[in-house]
Write a protein that holds these residues in place. Structure first.
Motif, mmCIF file in Angstrom:
data_model
loop_
_atom_site.group_PDB
_atom_site.id
_atom_site.type_symbol
_atom_site.label_atom_id
_atom_site.label_comp_id
_atom_site.label_asym_id
_atom_site.label_seq_id
_atom_site.Cartn_x
_atom_site.Cartn_y
_atom_site.Cartn_z
ATOM 1 N N ARG A 112 0.833 -1.208 0.000
ATOM 2 C CA ARG A 112 0.000 0.000 0.000
ATOM 3 C C ARG A 112 0.861 1.248 0.000
ATOM 4 N N ALA A 113 1.941 1.226 0.777
ATOM 5 C CA ALA A 113 2.842 2.377 0.794
ATOM 6 C C ALA A 113 3.523 2.557 -0.558
ATOM 7 N N ALA A 114 3.934 1.443 -1.175
ATOM 8 C CA ALA A 114 4.594 1.508 -2.477
ATOM 9 C C ALA A 114 3.644 2.013 -3.557
ATOM 10 N N LEU A 115 2.389 1.576 -3.506
ATOM 11 C CA LEU A 115 1.397 2.058 -4.465
ATOM 12 C C LEU A 115 1.167 3.556 -4.309
ATOM 13 N N HIS A 116 1.084 4.000 -3.073
ATOM 14 C CA HIS A 116 0.840 5.417 -2.798
ATOM 15 C C HIS A 116 1.970 6.294 -3.350
ATOM 16 N N ARG A 117 3.187 5.771 -3.313
ATOM 17 C CA ARG A 117 4.345 6.540 -3.775
ATOM 18 C C ARG A 117 4.710 6.263 -5.227
ATOM 19 N N GLY A 118 3.977 5.346 -5.867
ATOM 20 C CA GLY A 118 4.248 5.052 -7.262
ATOM 21 C C GLY A 118 5.476 4.204 -7.507
ATOM 22 N N TRP A 119 5.964 3.538 -6.471
ATOM 23 C CA TRP A 119 7.199 2.754 -6.622
ATOM 24 C C TRP A 119 6.989 1.526 -7.497
ATOM 25 N N LEU A 120 5.824 0.898 -7.387
ATOM 26 C CA LEU A 120 5.599 -0.322 -8.163
ATOM 27 C C LEU A 120 5.584 -0.038 -9.661
ATOM 28 N N ASP A 121 5.123 1.147 -10.034
ATOM 29 C CA ASP A 121 5.080 1.485 -11.463
ATOM 30 C C ASP A 121 6.476 1.693 -12.038
ATOM 31 N N ARG A 122 7.456 1.848 -11.170
ATOM 32 C CA ARG A 122 8.828 2.051 -11.634
ATOM 33 C C ARG A 122 9.623 0.753 -11.703
ATOM 34 N N LEU A 123 8.998 -0.343 -11.293
ATOM 35 C CA LEU A 123 9.704 -1.621 -11.343
ATOM 36 C C LEU A 123 10.008 -2.000 -12.786
ATOM 37 N N PRO A 124 11.217 -2.480 -13.051
ATOM 38 C CA PRO A 124 11.506 -2.941 -14.421
ATOM 39 C C PRO A 124 10.673 -4.176 -14.744
ATOM 40 N N ARG A 125 10.192 -4.250 -15.955
ATOM 41 C CA ARG A 125 9.397 -5.391 -16.364
ATOM 42 C C ARG A 125 10.303 -6.591 -16.608
ATOM 43 N N PRO A 126 10.044 -7.737 -15.935
ATOM 44 C CA PRO A 126 10.878 -8.926 -16.150
ATOM 45 C C PRO A 126 10.835 -9.355 -17.612
ATOM 46 N N GLU A 127 11.993 -9.613 -18.172
ATOM 47 C CA GLU A 127 12.080 -10.005 -19.572
ATOM 48 C C GLU A 127 12.731 -11.376 -19.686
ATOM 49 N N GLY A 128 12.513 -12.020 -20.820
ATOM 50 C CA GLY A 128 13.175 -13.292 -21.082
ATOM 51 C C GLY A 128 12.265 -14.478 -20.882
ATOM 52 N N ARG A 129 12.694 -15.611 -21.401
ATOM 53 C CA ARG A 129 11.895 -16.835 -21.350
ATOM 54 C C ARG A 129 11.678 -17.311 -19.925
ATOM 55 N N LEU A 130 12.718 -17.213 -19.091
ATOM 56 C CA LEU A 130 12.593 -17.652 -17.705
ATOM 57 C C LEU A 130 11.540 -16.828 -16.978
ATOM 58 N N ALA A 131 11.591 -15.516 -17.149
ATOM 59 C CA ALA A 131 10.628 -14.650 -16.475
ATOM 60 C C ALA A 131 9.203 -14.938 -16.946
ATOM 61 N N ARG A 132 9.037 -15.147 -18.243
ATOM 62 C CA ARG A 132 7.700 -15.447 -18.753
ATOM 63 C C ARG A 132 7.190 -16.778 -18.205
ATOM 64 N N GLY A 133 8.070 -17.763 -18.117
ATOM 65 C CA GLY A 133 7.671 -19.056 -17.559
ATOM 66 C C GLY A 133 7.298 -18.949 -16.095
ATOM 67 N N LEU A 134 8.104 -18.225 -15.330
ATOM 68 C CA LEU A 134 7.807 -18.045 -13.910
ATOM 69 C C LEU A 134 6.510 -17.277 -13.712
ATOM 70 N N SER A 135 6.267 -16.306 -14.571
ATOM 71 C CA SER A 135 5.035 -15.532 -14.475
ATOM 72 C C SER A 135 3.819 -16.416 -14.712
ATOM 73 N N ARG A 136 3.892 -17.300 -15.710
ATOM 74 C CA ARG A 136 2.777 -18.220 -15.966
ATOM 75 C C ARG A 136 2.570 -19.158 -14.787
ATOM 76 N N ILE A 137 3.665 -19.662 -14.244
ATOM 77 C CA ILE A 137 3.567 -20.532 -13.071
ATOM 78 C C ILE A 137 2.962 -19.775 -11.899
ATOM 79 N N GLY A 138 3.388 -18.528 -11.726
ATOM 80 C CA GLY A 138 2.920 -17.727 -10.606
ATOM 81 C C GLY A 138 1.446 -17.405 -10.638
ATOM 82 N N ARG A 139 0.814 -17.532 -11.799
ATOM 83 C CA ARG A 139 -0.624 -17.294 -11.898
ATOM 84 C C ARG A 139 -1.434 -18.559 -11.649
ATOM 85 N N ARG A 140 -0.751 -19.667 -11.377
ATOM 86 C CA ARG A 140 -1.456 -20.946 -11.189
ATOM 87 C C ARG A 140 -0.939 -21.691 -9.960
#
Length: 250
Positions: free
Chosen positions: A198-226
Protein backbone atom coordinates in the motif's frame (compact mmCIF):
# COMPACT_ATOMS: atom_id res chain seq x y z
CA UNK A 1 -9.54 -16.57 -14.14
CA UNK A 2 -5.91 -17.06 -13.15
CA UNK A 3 -5.47 -19.37 -10.20
CA UNK A 4 -2.92 -18.07 -7.73
CA UNK A 5 -2.34 -19.35 -4.22
CA UNK A 6 -1.40 -16.00 -2.70
CA UNK A 7 -3.95 -13.94 -4.60
CA UNK A 8 -7.28 -13.49 -2.80
CA UNK A 9 -8.74 -11.88 -5.90
CA UNK A 10 -7.48 -9.75 -8.73
CA UNK A 11 -10.33 -8.28 -10.75
CA UNK A 12 -9.60 -7.90 -14.44
CA UNK A 13 -9.95 -4.13 -14.25
CA UNK A 14 -6.68 -4.01 -12.29
CA UNK A 15 -3.38 -4.13 -14.14
CA UNK A 16 -1.01 -6.92 -13.14
CA UNK A 17 2.55 -6.44 -12.01
CA UNK A 18 4.61 -9.16 -13.72
CA UNK A 19 7.26 -8.95 -10.99
CA UNK A 20 4.72 -10.17 -8.43
CA UNK A 21 3.78 -13.13 -10.64
CA UNK A 22 7.48 -13.97 -11.05
CA UNK A 23 7.92 -13.91 -7.27
CA UNK A 24 4.95 -16.25 -6.90
CA UNK A 25 6.52 -18.52 -9.50
CA UNK A 26 9.80 -18.68 -7.60
CA UNK A 27 7.91 -19.31 -4.34
CA UNK A 28 5.86 -22.24 -5.64
CA UNK A 29 8.98 -23.79 -7.18
CA UNK A 30 10.55 -23.50 -3.74
CA UNK A 31 7.58 -25.36 -2.26
CA UNK A 32 7.92 -28.14 -4.83
CA UNK A 33 11.66 -28.42 -4.19
CA UNK A 34 11.17 -28.49 -0.41
CA UNK A 35 8.54 -31.21 -0.63
CA UNK A 36 10.60 -33.17 -3.13
CA UNK A 37 13.40 -33.45 -0.57
CA UNK A 38 10.89 -34.49 2.10
CA UNK A 39 9.41 -37.15 -0.19
CA UNK A 40 12.84 -38.50 -1.13
CA UNK A 41 13.74 -38.79 2.54
CA UNK A 42 10.38 -40.33 3.44
CA UNK A 43 10.84 -43.02 0.76
CA UNK A 44 14.44 -43.70 1.76
CA UNK A 45 15.92 -42.42 -1.49
CA UNK A 46 18.13 -39.93 0.37
CA UNK A 47 19.35 -39.94 4.00
CA UNK A 48 16.45 -38.88 6.23
CA UNK A 49 18.53 -36.28 8.07
CA UNK A 50 18.97 -34.26 4.89
CA UNK A 51 15.34 -33.16 4.96
CA UNK A 52 15.59 -31.88 8.53
CA UNK A 53 18.89 -30.03 8.31
CA UNK A 54 18.52 -26.59 9.97
CA UNK A 55 19.46 -24.79 6.75
CA UNK A 56 16.85 -26.77 4.79
CA UNK A 57 14.16 -26.09 7.40
CA UNK A 58 15.09 -22.40 7.24
CA UNK A 59 14.66 -22.53 3.47
CA UNK A 60 11.17 -24.00 3.85
CA UNK A 61 10.17 -21.36 6.36
CA UNK A 62 11.50 -18.63 4.09
CA UNK A 63 9.32 -19.94 1.27
CA UNK A 64 6.28 -20.02 3.59
CA UNK A 65 6.98 -16.47 4.78
CA UNK A 66 7.25 -15.34 1.16
CA UNK A 67 3.87 -16.85 0.34
CA UNK A 68 2.23 -15.24 3.35
CA UNK A 69 3.75 -11.85 2.47
CA UNK A 70 2.50 -12.22 -1.11
CA UNK A 71 -1.03 -12.69 0.25
CA UNK A 72 -0.76 -9.16 1.61
CA UNK A 73 0.82 -7.87 -1.59
CA UNK A 74 -1.99 -9.33 -3.69
CA UNK A 75 -4.66 -8.07 -1.34
CA UNK A 76 -3.33 -4.52 -1.60
CA UNK A 77 -3.20 -4.76 -5.39
CA UNK A 78 -6.71 -6.23 -5.58
CA UNK A 79 -8.11 -3.44 -3.38
CA UNK A 80 -7.03 -0.59 -5.64
CA UNK A 81 -10.21 1.35 -6.28
CA UNK A 82 -12.08 -0.83 -3.79
CA UNK A 83 -12.12 -4.53 -3.05
CA UNK A 84 -14.71 -6.54 -4.97
CA UNK A 85 -16.53 -8.50 -2.22
CA UNK A 86 -17.90 -11.12 -4.62
CA UNK A 87 -14.52 -11.89 -6.20
CA UNK A 88 -12.82 -11.82 -2.81
CA UNK A 89 -15.40 -14.17 -1.31
CA UNK A 90 -15.28 -16.56 -4.25
CA UNK A 91 -11.51 -16.74 -4.03
CA UNK A 92 -11.59 -17.46 -0.30
CA UNK A 93 -14.17 -20.20 -0.81
CA UNK A 94 -11.86 -21.90 -3.33
CA UNK A 95 -8.88 -21.76 -0.99
CA UNK A 96 -10.95 -22.85 2.01
CA UNK A 97 -12.32 -25.80 0.03
CA UNK A 98 -8.79 -26.76 -0.96
CA UNK A 99 -7.67 -26.49 2.68
CA UNK A 100 -10.54 -28.72 3.78
CA UNK A 101 -9.68 -31.26 1.08
CA UNK A 102 -6.08 -31.41 2.30
CA UNK A 103 -7.26 -31.84 5.89
CA UNK A 104 -9.53 -34.74 4.94
CA UNK A 105 -6.96 -36.40 2.67
CA UNK A 106 -4.14 -36.20 5.21
CA UNK A 107 -6.43 -37.32 8.04
CA UNK A 108 -7.08 -40.51 6.06
CA UNK A 109 -3.53 -41.01 4.78
CA UNK A 110 -1.51 -39.73 7.77
CA UNK A 111 -3.65 -40.00 10.92
CA UNK A 112 -0.65 -39.27 13.11
CA UNK A 113 0.41 -36.06 11.40
CA UNK A 114 -2.59 -34.77 9.46
CA UNK A 115 -2.90 -31.13 8.40
CA UNK A 116 -5.26 -29.34 10.76
CA UNK A 117 -3.96 -25.82 10.06
CA UNK A 118 -1.57 -25.61 7.15
CA UNK A 119 -0.54 -22.88 4.77
CA UNK A 120 -3.90 -22.81 2.95
CA UNK A 121 -5.80 -22.47 6.23
CA UNK A 122 -3.43 -19.65 7.19
CA UNK A 123 -3.98 -17.90 3.86
CA UNK A 124 -7.76 -17.88 4.41
CA UNK A 125 -7.43 -16.37 7.88
CA UNK A 126 -4.71 -13.94 6.78
CA UNK A 127 -6.86 -12.73 3.89
CA UNK A 128 -9.76 -11.99 6.22
CA UNK A 129 -7.54 -10.21 8.73
CA UNK A 130 -5.75 -8.30 5.97
CA UNK A 131 -9.08 -7.17 4.48
CA UNK A 132 -9.96 -5.65 7.85
CA UNK A 133 -6.82 -3.49 7.66
CA UNK A 134 -7.20 -2.18 4.12
CA UNK A 135 -8.19 1.26 5.40
CA UNK A 136 -5.80 1.35 8.34
CA UNK A 137 -2.65 3.50 8.15
CA UNK A 138 0.14 1.48 6.58
CA UNK A 139 2.49 2.18 9.47
CA UNK A 140 -0.03 0.74 11.93
CA UNK A 141 -0.48 -2.40 9.81
CA UNK A 142 3.28 -2.79 9.43
CA UNK A 143 3.92 -2.47 13.17
CA UNK A 144 1.11 -4.89 13.97
CA UNK A 145 2.57 -7.37 11.50
CA UNK A 146 5.97 -7.11 13.13
CA UNK A 147 4.44 -7.54 16.59
CA UNK A 148 2.51 -10.62 15.39
CA UNK A 149 5.73 -12.23 14.18
CA UNK A 150 7.68 -11.31 17.30
CA UNK A 151 4.96 -12.43 19.70
CA UNK A 152 4.43 -15.67 17.82
CA UNK A 153 8.13 -16.51 18.00
CA UNK A 154 8.74 -15.34 21.55
CA UNK A 155 5.87 -16.71 23.64
CA UNK A 156 4.52 -20.22 24.07
CA UNK A 157 2.31 -21.99 26.58
CA UNK A 158 1.42 -25.70 26.86
CA UNK A 159 -2.20 -24.65 27.28
CA UNK A 160 -2.22 -24.06 23.50
CA UNK A 161 -0.87 -27.50 22.56
CA UNK A 162 -4.25 -29.08 21.67
CA UNK A 163 -5.23 -28.96 18.00
CA UNK A 164 -8.33 -26.96 18.87
CA UNK A 165 -6.18 -23.98 19.88
CA UNK A 166 -2.69 -24.74 18.52
CA UNK A 167 -3.64 -22.98 15.25
CA UNK A 168 -3.51 -19.65 17.12
CA UNK A 169 0.25 -20.05 17.35
CA UNK A 170 1.33 -20.17 20.98
CA UNK A 171 1.66 -23.94 21.42
CA UNK A 172 4.78 -25.13 23.22
CA UNK A 173 4.49 -28.60 21.66
CA UNK A 174 1.75 -28.56 19.03
CA UNK A 175 0.18 -31.78 17.82
CA UNK A 176 2.28 -33.14 14.93
CA UNK A 177 1.37 -32.13 11.41
CA UNK A 178 3.14 -32.36 8.06
CA UNK A 179 2.11 -28.74 7.39
CA UNK A 180 1.58 -26.30 10.26
CA UNK A 181 1.29 -22.51 9.78
CA UNK A 182 -0.45 -20.93 12.80
CA UNK A 183 -1.81 -17.40 12.88
CA UNK A 184 1.07 -16.24 15.09
CA UNK A 185 3.60 -15.60 13.55
CA UNK A 186 2.60 -16.29 9.93
CA UNK A 187 -0.21 -13.77 9.50
CA UNK A 188 2.29 -11.11 10.50
CA UNK A 189 4.05 -11.55 7.16
CA UNK A 190 0.76 -10.90 5.35
CA UNK A 191 0.23 -7.68 7.27
CA UNK A 192 3.74 -6.53 6.46
CA UNK A 193 3.27 -7.37 2.79
CA UNK A 194 -0.04 -5.49 2.78
CA UNK A 195 1.42 -2.40 4.46
CA UNK A 196 4.53 -2.30 2.29
CA UNK A 197 2.55 -2.67 -0.94
CA UNK A 198 0.00 0.00 0.00
CA UNK A 199 2.84 2.38 0.79
CA UNK A 200 4.59 1.51 -2.48
CA UNK A 201 1.40 2.06 -4.47
CA UNK A 202 0.84 5.42 -2.80
CA UNK A 203 4.34 6.54 -3.77
CA UNK A 204 4.25 5.05 -7.26
CA UNK A 205 7.20 2.75 -6.62
CA UNK A 206 5.60 -0.32 -8.16
CA UNK A 207 5.08 1.49 -11.46
CA UNK A 208 8.83 2.05 -11.63
CA UNK A 209 9.70 -1.62 -11.34
CA UNK A 210 11.51 -2.94 -14.42
CA UNK A 211 9.40 -5.39 -16.36
CA UNK A 212 10.88 -8.93 -16.15
CA UNK A 213 12.08 -10.01 -19.57
CA UNK A 214 13.18 -13.29 -21.08
CA UNK A 215 11.90 -16.83 -21.35
CA UNK A 216 12.59 -17.65 -17.70
CA UNK A 217 10.63 -14.65 -16.48
CA UNK A 218 7.70 -15.45 -18.75
CA UNK A 219 7.67 -19.06 -17.56
CA UNK A 220 7.81 -18.04 -13.91
CA UNK A 221 5.04 -15.53 -14.48
CA UNK A 222 2.78 -18.22 -15.97
CA UNK A 223 3.57 -20.53 -13.07
CA UNK A 224 2.92 -17.73 -10.61
CA UNK A 225 -0.62 -17.29 -11.90
CA UNK A 226 -1.46 -20.95 -11.19
CA UNK A 227 0.08 -21.55 -7.79
CA UNK A 228 -3.05 -22.99 -6.17
CA UNK A 229 -3.39 -25.72 -8.78
CA UNK A 230 0.33 -26.48 -8.59
CA UNK A 231 0.21 -26.58 -4.80
CA UNK A 232 -2.68 -29.07 -4.81
CA UNK A 233 -1.28 -31.32 -7.53
CA UNK A 234 2.47 -31.36 -6.99
CA UNK A 235 2.54 -33.85 -4.11
CA UNK A 236 0.33 -36.49 -5.80
CA UNK A 237 2.43 -36.14 -8.95
CA UNK A 238 5.73 -36.36 -7.08
CA UNK A 239 4.64 -39.42 -5.11
CA UNK A 240 3.23 -41.11 -8.21
CA UNK A 241 6.69 -40.78 -9.76
CA UNK A 242 8.79 -41.52 -6.69
CA UNK A 243 6.93 -44.53 -5.27
CA UNK A 244 7.81 -46.74 -8.31
CA UNK A 245 11.39 -45.45 -8.15
CA UNK A 246 11.61 -46.39 -4.47
CA UNK A 247 10.11 -49.81 -5.20
CA UNK A 248 12.65 -50.48 -7.96
CA UNK A 249 15.47 -49.23 -5.72
CA UNK A 250 14.31 -51.55 -2.97
Amino acid sequence: MDVSLSQPCTPSRHARYPTVDVLRGWAILGVVLFHLAWDLAFLGLIPSQWAVEPAWIAFGRTVAATFMALVGVSLALAARGGLDPAAFGARLVKIAAAALAITVATRLAMPGAWVYFGILHAIVVASLIGAAFLRAPSVVTFLLGGATIAFGLAWTDPAFDARTVAWIGFAAGPAPSVDFAPVFPWVGFTLIGLAATRAALHRGWLDRLPRPEGRLARGLSRIGRRTLAIYLLHQPVLLAILYPVAWVAG
